[in-house]
Design an enzyme around this catalytic site. Structure first.
Site, PDB file in Angstrom:
ATOM      1  N   GLY A  46       0.832  -1.202   0.000  1.00  0.00           N
ATOM      2  CA  GLY A  46       0.000   0.000   0.000  1.00  0.00           C
ATOM      3  C   GLY A  46       0.863   1.248   0.000  1.00  0.00           C
ATOM      4  O   GLY A  46       2.006   1.227   0.459  1.00  0.00           O
ATOM      5  N   GLN A  51       3.132   9.900   1.193  1.00  0.00           N
ATOM      6  CA  GLN A  51       4.479   9.314   1.203  1.00  0.00           C
ATOM      7  C   GLN A  51       5.310   9.721  -0.009  1.00  0.00           C
ATOM      8  O   GLN A  51       6.526   9.600   0.015  1.00  0.00           O
ATOM      9  CB  GLN A  51       4.373   7.782   1.254  1.00  0.00           C
ATOM     10  CG  GLN A  51       3.801   7.264   2.562  1.00  0.00           C
ATOM     11  CD  GLN A  51       3.631   5.760   2.514  1.00  0.00           C
ATOM     12  OE1 GLN A  51       2.643   5.252   2.016  1.00  0.00           O
ATOM     13  NE2 GLN A  51       4.623   5.033   3.012  1.00  0.00           N
ATOM     14  N   CYS A  91       6.580  -0.112   7.296  1.00  0.00           N
ATOM     15  CA  CYS A  91       6.207   1.047   6.491  1.00  0.00           C
ATOM     16  C   CYS A  91       7.385   1.478   5.622  1.00  0.00           C
ATOM     17  O   CYS A  91       8.516   1.561   6.107  1.00  0.00           O
ATOM     18  CB  CYS A  91       5.818   2.186   7.436  1.00  0.00           C
ATOM     19  SG  CYS A  91       5.381   3.709   6.595  1.00  0.00           S
ATOM     20  N   LEU A  92       7.122   1.770   4.351  1.00  0.00           N
ATOM     21  CA  LEU A  92       8.185   2.237   3.445  1.00  0.00           C
ATOM     22  C   LEU A  92       8.814   3.533   3.936  1.00  0.00           C
ATOM     23  O   LEU A  92       9.967   3.821   3.629  1.00  0.00           O
ATOM     24  CB  LEU A  92       7.608   2.481   2.045  1.00  0.00           C
ATOM     25  CG  LEU A  92       7.156   1.255   1.245  1.00  0.00           C
ATOM     26  CD1 LEU A  92       6.496   1.706  -0.045  1.00  0.00           C
ATOM     27  CD2 LEU A  92       8.334   0.341   0.957  1.00  0.00           C
ATOM     28  N   HIS A 133      -3.759   1.796   7.773  1.00  0.00           N
ATOM     29  CA  HIS A 133      -2.380   2.304   7.824  1.00  0.00           C
ATOM     30  C   HIS A 133      -2.220   3.476   6.845  1.00  0.00           C
ATOM     31  O   HIS A 133      -1.639   4.511   7.185  1.00  0.00           O
ATOM     32  CB  HIS A 133      -1.441   1.147   7.470  1.00  0.00           C
ATOM     33  CG  HIS A 133       0.015   1.490   7.393  1.00  0.00           C
ATOM     34  ND1 HIS A 133       0.953   0.970   8.257  1.00  0.00           N
ATOM     35  CD2 HIS A 133       0.702   2.295   6.529  1.00  0.00           C
ATOM     36  CE1 HIS A 133       2.156   1.450   7.927  1.00  0.00           C
ATOM     37  NE2 HIS A 133       2.031   2.256   6.886  1.00  0.00           N
ATOM     38  N   GLU A 134      -2.771   3.321   5.636  1.00  0.00           N
ATOM     39  CA  GLU A 134      -2.633   4.376   4.608  1.00  0.00           C
ATOM     40  C   GLU A 134      -3.484   5.607   4.952  1.00  0.00           C
ATOM     41  O   GLU A 134      -3.062   6.736   4.705  1.00  0.00           O
ATOM     42  CB  GLU A 134      -3.013   3.839   3.222  1.00  0.00           C
ATOM     43  CG  GLU A 134      -2.256   2.600   2.754  1.00  0.00           C
ATOM     44  CD  GLU A 134      -0.756   2.701   2.889  1.00  0.00           C
ATOM     45  OE1 GLU A 134      -0.219   3.818   2.918  1.00  0.00           O
ATOM     46  OE2 GLU A 134      -0.111   1.648   2.985  1.00  0.00           O
ATOM     47  N   HIS A 137      -1.617   7.768   7.151  1.00  0.00           N
ATOM     48  CA  HIS A 137      -0.650   8.623   6.434  1.00  0.00           C
ATOM     49  C   HIS A 137      -1.313   9.911   5.960  1.00  0.00           C
ATOM     50  O   HIS A 137      -0.724  10.992   6.040  1.00  0.00           O
ATOM     51  CB  HIS A 137      -0.081   7.901   5.211  1.00  0.00           C
ATOM     52  CG  HIS A 137       1.077   6.993   5.507  1.00  0.00           C
ATOM     53  ND1 HIS A 137       2.242   7.446   6.103  1.00  0.00           N
ATOM     54  CD2 HIS A 137       1.262   5.675   5.276  1.00  0.00           C
ATOM     55  CE1 HIS A 137       3.089   6.428   6.227  1.00  0.00           C
ATOM     56  NE2 HIS A 137       2.518   5.344   5.741  1.00  0.00           N
TER      57      HIS A 137
END
Ligand SMILES: [Zn+2]
Length: 179
Positions: A46, A51, A91-92, A133-134, A137
């Site tokens: 995702g 991000q 997480c990226l 999670h997204e 963000h």
């Protein structure tokens, strides 16, 4: 398509609150394509626009094993949360860190697709956890903010040392690859 640069903690731009998408034009379409390119190149499940330093309420997700199920969520709203579970996330934007987060594992969601057409769907398991999670963000929240005080302390100390921080207390739950 272009692979976009991903902002990494502690970049303050990750704390920006995203604005709703109002124009469904060629620029938005390009951003969606570039975000999928970035998602697949990063082997993640995702990615939120925040991000990649684009502060609009846009999320791309693909939790399938063979990368065959791209989903776009624009201006997403969670209508219903059910069945709470503890899931290990990464997480990226916070490379090398994993930690257990409490999330709903079943969701009813309303959003717009890439053409601006509204839809509702039910998500469960990894897809439900990933979407939450997204959405975090888009609000400027990182999953490490949701860890317990002691785990956060450990993560911060490890990150300062430049090492790998594993904040998970014990094995178990499903592992969510970078999101
Ligand atoms: Zn993330």
């Amino acid at each position: 398509m272009t692979r976009l640069a991903i902002l990494e903690y502690p970049d303050p731009r990750l704390r920006t609150k995203a604005e709703p998408v109002s124009r469904f034009d060629a620029d938005l379409s390009r951003l969606v394509d570039d975000m999928f390119e970035t998602l697949y190149a990063s082997r993640a499940i995702g990615l939120a626009a925040t991000q990649v330093d684009a502060h609009v309420r846009l999320i791309v997700i693909d939790v399938s094993d063979d990368r065959s199920a791209p989903s776009v969520f624009i201006n997403p709203e969670i209508l219903l949360r059910r069945a709470i579970g503890m899931v290990e996330e990464s997480c990226l934007s916070v490379p090398g860190v994993m930690g257990d987060v409490v999330r709903a594992t079943k969701l009813r969601v309303r959003a717009l697709d890439r053409h601006g057409v509204p839809f509702e769907c039910d998500l469960e398991g990894l897809a439900a956890v990933c979407l939450q999670h997204e959405i975090d963000h888009l609000l400027g929240t990182l999953f490490v903010d949701r860890l317990s005080f002691w785990k956060r302390l450990k993560v911060r100390r490890e990150l300062r040392r430049g090492g790998r921080a594993v904040a998970a207390a014990e094995p178990g739950g499903s592992l969510a690859p970078g999101a």
